[in-house]
Motif scaffolding. Structure first.
Motif, PDB file in Angstrom:
ATOM      1  N   ILE A 278      18.500   4.282 -19.578  1.00  0.00           N
ATOM      2  CA  ILE A 278      18.553   4.913 -20.896  1.00  0.00           C
ATOM      3  C   ILE A 278      18.499   6.427 -20.695  1.00  0.00           C
ATOM      4  O   ILE A 278      17.625   6.939 -19.997  1.00  0.00           O
TER       5      ILE A 278
ATOM      6  N   PHE B 248      23.550   3.794 -19.778  1.00  0.00           N
ATOM      7  CA  PHE B 248      24.462   3.839 -18.641  1.00  0.00           C
ATOM      8  C   PHE B 248      23.948   2.886 -17.582  1.00  0.00           C
ATOM      9  O   PHE B 248      22.807   2.429 -17.647  1.00  0.00           O
TER      10      PHE B 248
ATOM     11  N   GLU C 140      13.811  11.812 -11.473  1.00  0.00           N
ATOM     12  CA  GLU C 140      13.436  11.375 -12.824  1.00  0.00           C
ATOM     13  C   GLU C 140      12.450  10.221 -12.707  1.00  0.00           C
ATOM     14  O   GLU C 140      12.846   9.100 -12.387  1.00  0.00           O
TER      15      GLU C 140
ATOM     16  N   GLU D 265      10.471   7.234 -14.182  1.00  0.00           N
ATOM     17  CA  GLU D 265      10.749   6.416 -15.367  1.00  0.00           C
ATOM     18  C   GLU D 265       9.952   5.114 -15.332  1.00  0.00           C
ATOM     19  O   GLU D 265       9.677   4.561 -14.265  1.00  0.00           O
TER      20      GLU D 265
ATOM     21  N   ASP E 108      14.901   7.502 -11.150  1.00  0.00           N
ATOM     22  CA  ASP E 108      16.333   7.568 -11.479  1.00  0.00           C
ATOM     23  C   ASP E 108      16.903   8.826 -10.823  1.00  0.00           C
ATOM     24  O   ASP E 108      17.220   9.815 -11.493  1.00  0.00           O
TER      25      ASP E 108
ATOM     26  N   LYS F 206      24.691   8.834 -10.550  1.00  0.00           N
ATOM     27  CA  LYS F 206      23.478   8.022 -10.665  1.00  0.00           C
ATOM     28  C   LYS F 206      23.419   6.902  -9.638  1.00  0.00           C
ATOM     29  O   LYS F 206      22.372   6.265  -9.488  1.00  0.00           O
TER      30      LYS F 206
ATOM     31  N   GLY G 212      14.237   5.958 -19.209  1.00  0.00           N
ATOM     32  CA  GLY G 212      14.389   7.389 -19.467  1.00  0.00           C
ATOM     33  C   GLY G 212      13.223   8.194 -18.909  1.00  0.00           C
ATOM     34  O   GLY G 212      12.191   7.638 -18.540  1.00  0.00           O
TER      35      GLY G 212
HETATM   36 ZN    ZN Z   1      17.064   8.638 -16.155  1.00  0.00          ZN
END
Ligand code: ZN
Length: 281
Positions: free
Chosen positions: A76, A98, A124, A126, A155, A173, A242
């Motif tokens: 997310i 994604f 990131e 998460e 992430d 990613k 996220g």
């Molecule tokens: Zn992320």
């Protein structure tokens, strides 16, 4: 209960972390921590075991991704109000979805390989949500019933590949090792409120991310419900929900990106921690 996978990459065995922090081997009980063993019947059976009677595994043993054979890793984007602000983006009206290629998934403490040509590899921290039972067109009220547990996901993202190289985010990613997952799956019963977990990420001992899942725009309950209206969520699928503020891209006055030799440390309250060293690929 904290379920994990231990051993060399590709040969991981199932295990759990007992109350004393000792890894116990489950390979005499189940084949793997994987889609077929994430349902409530198996979880209940494992919970009833006498962990102290299971073989101990040396603490130095490598940990693999905490779930094997992950069917899909759904991510997310811009899902924290404070992170959206730091990137100069408006909060999205609906979740931004994604996919990260499964081949990116790695163990929680495995090296992160910076791809050739990368100049903007970023981090990131998460909250990962691991699906335990099939979820299709589920209501928000029932959504959390389909969650087996939670883990940390990093992430890892290459910002130039992601945003400056034309086309969708996938290429920035999905690089190999861009999906550290673990160290363990913490079963949902041990996470009282997934929307109230502190989360941090340090690079070389400096704290960059210091957030809380309470500032998610779309919470776990809504995400499981929402995603299940576009595709079936299967046991073993992972949703990476996220990241809070503090990514390298957002550092002022100049962004900070990862380079070989850098060390990341990620933690989420109650879910353990990850440590990765960056190396050149
Ligand atoms: Zn992320």
């Amino acid at each position: 209960m904290k379920l994990l996978r231990h051993g060399p990459a590709g040969e991981e065995k199932p295990g759990l972390l007992d109350g004393d922090g000792v890894i116990r081997d489950l390979s005499g009980v189940i084949d793997d921590i994987a889609p077929q063993t994430l349902g409530p019947a198996t979880i209940d059976m494992l919970r009833a075991l006498d962990a102290g009677a299971l073989p101990a595994v040396p603490g130095s043993t490598r940990l693999g991704p905490c779930v094997g054979n992950i069917g899909k890793l759904v991510c997310i984007g811009l899902n924290y109000s404070d992170h959206a602000a730091e990137t100069g983006s408006k909060p999205p009206p609906e979740p931004i979805i994604f996919m990260k290629a499964n081949s990116a998934i790695s163990g929680p403490n495995d090296d992160v390989r910076i791809p050739r040509g990368s100049v903007k590899t970023d981090w990131e921290v998460e909250l990962g949500v691991i699906i335990g039972t099939e979820a299709k067109y589920v209501s928000e009220a029932d959504a959390l019933d389909h969650v087996a547990g939670y883990c940390i996901c990093n992430d890892v993202s290459e910002r130039e590949f992601q945003a400056e190289r034309a086309g969708q985010w996938t290429k920035g990613k999905s690089c190999d090792t861009f999906g550290p997952t673990g160290p363990w799956l913490v079963t949902a019963d041990e996470v009282a409120d997934p929307q109230d977990l502190k989360m941090t990420l340090d690079v070389n001992g400096t704290r960059f991310q210091d957030g809380n899942t309470s500032t998610m725009i779309f919470g776990v309950r809504h995400l499981v419900h929402y995603l299940s209206h576009f595709f079936t969520l299967h046991p073993g699928d992972v949703i990476s929900t996220g990241t809070p503020p503090g990514v390298g891209l957002g550092v002022k006055p100049e962004p900070v990106f990862l380079k070989p030799g850098d060390e990341m440390r990620l933690a989420i309250e109650g879910l353990g921690e990850q440590r990765q060293k960056c190396v050149a690929d």
